[in-house]
Design an enzyme around this catalytic site. Structure first.
Site, PDB file in Angstrom:
ATOM      1  N   GLY A  55       0.860  -1.198   0.000  1.00 14.21           N
ATOM      2  CA  GLY A  55       0.000   0.000   0.000  1.00 14.21           C
ATOM      3  C   GLY A  55       0.884   1.231   0.000  1.00 14.21           C
ATOM      4  O   GLY A  55       2.023   1.199  -0.471  1.00 14.21           O
ATOM      5  N   ARG A  56       0.353   2.318   0.556  1.00 14.67           N
ATOM      6  CA  ARG A  56       1.108   3.586   0.538  1.00 14.67           C
ATOM      7  C   ARG A  56       2.445   3.451   1.259  1.00 14.67           C
ATOM      8  O   ARG A  56       3.480   3.892   0.758  1.00 14.67           O
ATOM      9  CB  ARG A  56       0.309   4.687   1.233  1.00 14.67           C
ATOM     10  CG  ARG A  56      -1.009   5.006   0.608  1.00 14.67           C
ATOM     11  CD  ARG A  56      -1.678   6.099   1.434  1.00 14.67           C
ATOM     12  NE  ARG A  56      -3.059   6.282   1.063  1.00 14.67           N
ATOM     13  CZ  ARG A  56      -4.066   5.597   1.588  1.00 14.67           C
ATOM     14  NH1 ARG A  56      -3.855   4.688   2.507  1.00 14.67           N
ATOM     15  NH2 ARG A  56      -5.308   5.811   1.188  1.00 14.67           N
ATOM     16  N   ILE A  57       2.408   2.854   2.465  1.00 16.54           N
ATOM     17  CA  ILE A  57       3.651   2.780   3.255  1.00 16.54           C
ATOM     18  C   ILE A  57       4.624   1.788   2.610  1.00 16.54           C
ATOM     19  O   ILE A  57       5.828   2.060   2.526  1.00 16.54           O
ATOM     20  CB  ILE A  57       3.342   2.423   4.724  1.00 16.54           C
ATOM     21  CG1 ILE A  57       2.486   3.543   5.348  1.00 16.54           C
ATOM     22  CG2 ILE A  57       4.626   2.214   5.530  1.00 16.54           C
ATOM     23  CD1 ILE A  57       1.932   3.238   6.731  1.00 16.54           C
TER      24      ILE A  57
ATOM     25  N   ARG B  52      -2.293  -8.567  -1.660  1.00 16.84           N
ATOM     26  CA  ARG B  52      -3.519  -9.251  -2.092  1.00 16.84           C
ATOM     27  C   ARG B  52      -3.656  -9.155  -3.604  1.00 16.84           C
ATOM     28  O   ARG B  52      -3.983 -10.106  -4.300  1.00 16.84           O
ATOM     29  CB  ARG B  52      -4.740  -8.575  -1.469  1.00 16.84           C
ATOM     30  CG  ARG B  52      -5.226  -9.236  -0.217  1.00 16.84           C
ATOM     31  CD  ARG B  52      -6.356  -8.454   0.355  1.00 16.84           C
ATOM     32  NE  ARG B  52      -6.046  -7.014   0.288  1.00 16.84           N
ATOM     33  CZ  ARG B  52      -6.936  -6.040   0.415  1.00 16.84           C
ATOM     34  NH1 ARG B  52      -8.203  -6.334   0.604  1.00 16.84           N
ATOM     35  NH2 ARG B  52      -6.580  -4.771   0.367  1.00 16.84           N
TER      36      ARG B  52
ATOM     37  N   THR C 151       6.212  -2.421  11.428  1.00 14.87           N
ATOM     38  CA  THR C 151       5.744  -1.092  11.845  1.00 14.87           C
ATOM     39  C   THR C 151       4.242  -0.972  11.584  1.00 14.87           C
ATOM     40  O   THR C 151       3.705   0.126  11.564  1.00 14.87           O
ATOM     41  CB  THR C 151       6.478   0.037  11.071  1.00 14.87           C
ATOM     42  OG1 THR C 151       6.390  -0.254   9.670  1.00 14.87           O
ATOM     43  CG2 THR C 151       7.928   0.171  11.481  1.00 14.87           C
TER      44      THR C 151
ATOM     45  N   ARG D 234       1.068  -3.629  12.570  1.00 20.85           N
ATOM     46  CA  ARG D 234       0.332  -3.990  13.778  1.00 20.85           C
ATOM     47  C   ARG D 234       0.898  -5.297  14.339  1.00 20.85           C
ATOM     48  O   ARG D 234       1.190  -6.236  13.576  1.00 20.85           O
ATOM     49  CB  ARG D 234      -1.161  -4.210  13.475  1.00 20.85           C
ATOM     50  CG  ARG D 234      -1.980  -2.929  13.317  1.00 20.85           C
ATOM     51  CD  ARG D 234      -2.119  -2.142  14.614  1.00 20.85           C
ATOM     52  NE  ARG D 234      -2.939  -0.957  14.452  1.00 20.85           N
ATOM     53  CZ  ARG D 234      -2.471   0.244  14.084  1.00 20.85           C
ATOM     54  NH1 ARG D 234      -1.181   0.427  13.841  1.00 20.85           N
ATOM     55  NH2 ARG D 234      -3.292   1.275  13.985  1.00 20.85           N
TER      56      ARG D 234
ATOM     57  N   GLU E 166      -0.149  -4.403  23.039  1.00 20.80           N
ATOM     58  CA  GLU E 166       0.375  -3.095  23.472  1.00 20.80           C
ATOM     59  C   GLU E 166      -0.438  -2.526  24.616  1.00 20.80           C
ATOM     60  O   GLU E 166      -1.669  -2.653  24.607  1.00 20.80           O
ATOM     61  CB  GLU E 166       0.314  -2.105  22.300  1.00 20.80           C
ATOM     62  CG  GLU E 166       1.354  -2.338  21.256  1.00 20.80           C
ATOM     63  CD  GLU E 166       1.246  -1.358  20.103  1.00 20.80           C
ATOM     64  OE1 GLU E 166       1.644  -1.745  18.996  1.00 20.80           O
ATOM     65  OE2 GLU E 166       0.765  -0.225  20.280  1.00 20.80           O
TER      66      GLU E 166
ATOM     67  N   HIS F  36       5.739   2.025  19.508  1.00 19.56           N
ATOM     68  CA  HIS F  36       4.740   2.450  18.511  1.00 19.56           C
ATOM     69  C   HIS F  36       4.911   3.939  18.160  1.00 19.56           C
ATOM     70  O   HIS F  36       4.025   4.755  18.429  1.00 19.56           O
ATOM     71  CB  HIS F  36       3.311   2.182  19.019  1.00 19.56           C
ATOM     72  CG  HIS F  36       2.294   2.165  17.910  1.00 19.56           C
ATOM     73  ND1 HIS F  36       1.165   1.379  17.931  1.00 19.56           N
ATOM     74  CD2 HIS F  36       2.234   2.859  16.744  1.00 19.56           C
ATOM     75  CE1 HIS F  36       0.463   1.587  16.836  1.00 19.56           C
ATOM     76  NE2 HIS F  36       1.080   2.476  16.098  1.00 19.56           N
TER      77      HIS F  36
ATOM     78  N   GLY G 147       6.159   4.958  14.969  1.00 14.16           N
ATOM     79  CA  GLY G 147       6.412   5.056  13.524  1.00 14.16           C
ATOM     80  C   GLY G 147       5.961   6.371  12.913  1.00 14.16           C
ATOM     81  O   GLY G 147       6.619   6.928  12.044  1.00 14.16           O
TER      82      GLY G 147
HETATM   83  C1  8YV Z   1      -0.816   6.213  14.937  1.00 16.89           C
HETATM   84  C2  8YV Z   1      -0.901   4.125  13.481  1.00 16.89           C
HETATM   85  O1  8YV Z   1       0.108   6.847  15.748  1.00 16.89           O
HETATM   86  O2  8YV Z   1      -2.254   5.525  12.132  1.00 16.89           O
HETATM   87  C3  8YV Z   1      -1.994   4.407  12.517  1.00 16.89           C
HETATM   88  O3  8YV Z   1      -2.643   3.425  12.090  1.00 16.89           O
HETATM   89  O4  8YV Z   1      -0.585   3.027  13.688  1.00 16.89           O
HETATM   90  C4  8YV Z   1      -0.097   5.116  14.244  1.00 16.89           C
HETATM   91  O5  8YV Z   1       0.966   5.521  13.461  1.00 16.89           O
HETATM   92  C5  8YV Z   1      -1.959   5.757  15.794  1.00 16.89           C
HETATM   93  O6  8YV Z   1      -2.744   4.825  15.165  1.00 16.89           O
HETATM   94  C6  8YV Z   1      -2.842   6.895  16.181  1.00 16.89           C
HETATM   95  O7  8YV Z   1      -4.103   6.462  16.588  1.00 16.89           O
END
Ligand code: 8YV
Length: 328
Positions: A159-161, A181, A241, A243, A272, A290, A292
């Site tokens: 995806g984007r990341i 996918r 990075t 979940r 977490e 967490h 990132g």
């Molecule tokens: C956020 C993240 O800091 O955006 C997401 O999905 O995992 C994180 O980088 C966090 O979710 C903020 O709610």
């Protein structure tokens, strides 16, 4: 007569500029102390609010949503991942859900690259050595890591990341492989010099670095299961990075301890903020809380997105980052 402003409950402390604007635009109830809300506090919030602004630390499950009052029409999540929100229940209760994509892509890709480098080049270990006062000076065989130039990176989730990571990885001399996918457009594959693997199993066995960059959904829970982790080569490393739930954390921990995988860089964890205590003992694991997307710029941009999503929604338009539309 002026129209009553919608009650917006924000579950965590947000950047000041965002909170100021939130108070100007809406009847905002902020969390100045930033203490994560208890289940009961979340229940109380959804009973009253017109809009809820949660974050990843709030579990908005069916039990919480069962108490949603008739006014709750929007959950404007502060974050991209919405796996902490029961989307099906929200939809069936007529609650629309929005998120904050795009604005944290580059920061998260940076952190992923940083973890790849940290694990391969033992940055955290080196830092610990100095701080413990155990560094006796330079040595030809001291703190030897592994070169990343010329190695193979396997991205799980393009995806984007994933794509932003691929662009960086190319610059570091890694060849880019990916599993998704759906295969991405040939133009993107060409731009990224990326090789598609339909079989995740085969890609795992072929690469030197695995990066997890897909969302957590029921379909990706423990996608990196014990069986799949065993397909990785013993010299390979894994970074996550995305979940924690996507990787079988106990299996990964065992394999790191037994040297079946060379190292791991984890910014996210299955439970977490709890971290498997055995992971804490491992030198070959780099562990981050967490963070990132934790840049000031990113957090402000995320807040802006939340504001825009709420404003467009309460003005009767489709919010730009709608994940699901509430159906009644
Ligand atoms: C956020 C993240 O800091 O955006 C997401 O999905 O995992 C994180 O980088 C966090 O979710 C903020 O709610």
């Amino acid at each position: 007569m002026t129209k009553k402003k919608p009650l917006v409950v924000v579950t965590r402390k947000l950047p000041e500029a965002i909170e100021t604007r939130m108070m100007e635009l809406f009847d905002a109830r902020l969390n100045i102390d930033d203490a994560p809300m208890s289940k009961q506090e979340l229940i109380d919030a959804v009973k009253e609010a017109d809009v809820l602004v949660p974050t990843v630390t709030d579990k908005i499950d069916a039990a919480v949503l069962a108490h949603a009052g008739p006014n709750l029409r929007l959950i404007a999540n502060f974050g991209t991942g919405v796996d902490h929100v029961d989307l099906q229940t929200a939809r069936s209760r007529g609650i629309t859900v929005t998120n904050t994509p795009d604005v944290l892509t580059e920061d998260t890709a940076d952190m992923t690259m940083a973890l790849i480098l940290s694990v391969s080049r033992r940055l955290a270990e080196g830092e610990r050595l100095i701080r413990k006062g155990e560094w006796g000076g330079w040595g030809p065989t001291l703190m030897l890591g592994h070169r990343i130039w010329g190695k193979r990176l396997g991205i799980v989730g393009m995806g984007r990341i994933g794509r932003a990571l691929a662009r960086r990885a190319k610059g570091f001399g890694l060849s880019v492989h990916y599993h998704n996918r759906r295969r991405v457009h040939p133009d993107i594959e060409e731009e990224l010099d990326a090789t598609y693997w339909e079989s995740l199993d085969q890609m795992l066995a072929h690469v030197d670095v695995i990066s997890v960059n897909c969302p957590h959904t029921p379909a990706t829970y423990h996608l990196l299961s014990a069986r799949r982790l065993k397909l990785m080569q013993p010299h390979a490393i894994l970074v996550n990075t995305a979940r924690g739930e996507i990787v079988d954390e106990p299996a990964l921990t065992r394999m790191l301890a037994d040297g079946e995988i060379a190292g791991a860089g984890l910014d996210v964890f299955e439970h977490e903020p709890a971290v498997n205590p055995k992971l804490l003992e491992l030198q070959n694991a780099v562990l981050l809380p967490h963070m990132g997307s934790a840049t000031i710029e990113g957090r402000v941009d995320m807040g802006e997105k939340v504001l825009i999503n709420i404003k467009t929604f309460v003005d009767g338009h489709t919010p730009p980052d709608r994940v699901i539309e509430g159906l009644l």
